[in-house]
Design a protein around this motif. Structure first.
Motif, PDB file in Angstrom:
ATOM      1  N   THR A  41       0.828  -1.202   0.000  1.00 20.62           N
ATOM      2  CA  THR A  41       0.000   0.000   0.000  1.00 20.62           C
ATOM      3  C   THR A  41       0.865   1.256   0.000  1.00 20.62           C
ATOM      4  N   LYS A  42       1.909   1.241   0.799  1.00 21.67           N
ATOM      5  CA  LYS A  42       2.814   2.385   0.885  1.00 21.67           C
ATOM      6  C   LYS A  42       3.457   2.673  -0.469  1.00 21.67           C
ATOM      7  N   LYS A  44       2.298   1.810  -3.437  1.00 23.59           N
ATOM      8  CA  LYS A  44       1.256   2.253  -4.363  1.00 23.59           C
ATOM      9  C   LYS A  44       0.943   3.735  -4.179  1.00 23.59           C
ATOM     10  N   ASP A  45       0.915   4.193  -2.934  1.00 24.34           N
ATOM     11  CA  ASP A  45       0.494   5.563  -2.635  1.00 24.34           C
ATOM     12  C   ASP A  45       1.611   6.587  -2.775  1.00 24.34           C
ATOM     13  N   ASP A  46       2.838   6.142  -2.965  1.00 22.81           N
ATOM     14  CA  ASP A  46       3.979   7.058  -3.058  1.00 22.81           C
ATOM     15  C   ASP A  46       4.230   7.416  -4.524  1.00 22.81           C
ATOM     16  N   ASP A  47       3.983   8.678  -4.881  1.00 20.55           N
ATOM     17  CA  ASP A  47       4.157   9.103  -6.270  1.00 20.55           C
ATOM     18  C   ASP A  47       5.605   9.005  -6.734  1.00 20.55           C
ATOM     19  N   SER A  93      -1.356  -3.815  -8.836  1.00 21.51           N
ATOM     20  CA  SER A  93      -0.536  -2.641  -8.546  1.00 21.51           C
ATOM     21  C   SER A  93      -0.327  -1.804  -9.809  1.00 21.51           C
TER      22      SER A  93
END
Length: 257
Positions: A41-42, A44-47, A93
């Motif tokens: 999750t981390k 995935k959420d980090d641009d 992902s």
């Protein structure tokens, strides 16, 4: 405080997720599942993250579900109930996932391998769908394995539970490349470099495209595919890529070392 079983780091646009529970062969214990899901999750959420590398410490990538935790638990309390979320996180992902194996994969571990977009394994790595050997069924992992693996090979290996090596895994479609152990880092890095050259949105959309059901005929799919293609040609990312090509430079999404 309990030591973490999954390590997470980011460098040059690459998130590395490392399973580090060698005492139980990186089995999918409750703690490892929780930490692995959180790390996915981390990433995935980090641009800033463009590619995810999933790897491990020790001689085993992942031995599957933690059988000590499974012993005596009812159907509703089995840890396998939480496993589909992890497989789905890897499979869906938007950032490509590269699995890097220098050690054994069994059962659920093979399911994670199959869920990854690209897999590099050392030649001495072995695999097995060992579920039937302990009287259970490779049910959950079949949803990631069967789209990857040659049907006749899947029939054989699911039913026998026999061990097979990385070169056989590459032949049947489970692994992209089997290499000598001393070439594992180089082969993985080559895939990662190639993936970071692609546009982030284009990569995510291409992953969706690859996972989508195929239309009955090309003519049935052309309207939707034309719309998707035109949107990306005209979109911000596509226009940046076109400009970069004309100006003989790297697009702005390529990570700077």
């Amino acid at each position: 405080m309990t030591d973490e079983l999954v390590h997470y780091s980011v460098a040059s646009g690459v998130a590395t997720i490392t399973l580090d529970s060698p005492h139980n062969r990186n089995a999918l214990s409750a703690q490892l599942r929780r930490e692995l899901s959180a790390s996915l999750t981390k990433a995935k959420d980090d641009d800033a993250v463009r590619v995810i590398v999933l790897t491990h410490t020790g001689k085993v990538f992942c031995a599957g579900m933690d059988l000590k935790e499974a012993r005596g638990a009812g159907a509703g309390d089995q840890g396998v109930n939480e496993f589909p979320r992890i497989l789905e996180q890897i499979w869906t992902s938007p950032k490509p996932v590269v699995a890097k194996l220098s050690g054994v994969a069994r059962a659920g571990g093979v399911g994670m391998v199959a869920a990854a977009d690209i897999v590099v394994a050392a030649k001495e790595v072995t695999f097995a769908f060992s579920e039937v050997r302990i009287g259970v069924v490779p049910a959950v992992i079949s949803l990631t394995v069967l789209p990857r693996v040659n049907p006749r090979a899947a029939q054989e290996l699911f039913l026998t539970g026999d061990v097979f090596d990385a070169e056989r895994a590459a032949e049947i479609g489970l692994v992209n490349k089997a290499v000598d152990a001393d070439q594992l880092d180089e082969a993985t890095d080559a895939y990662v470099r190639s993936l970071t050259l692609g546009g982030p949105a284009a990569l995510a959309a291409t992953k969706e495209l690859l996972a989508s059901p195929r239309p009955a005929t090309p003519a049935d799919g052309f309207p939707d595919m034309l719309k998707l293609s035109a949107q990306f040609f005209a979109g911000e990312e596509g226009q940046e890529g076109i400009r970069a090509f004309g100006e003989k430079r790297k697009p702005n999404w390529v990570p700077q070392d």
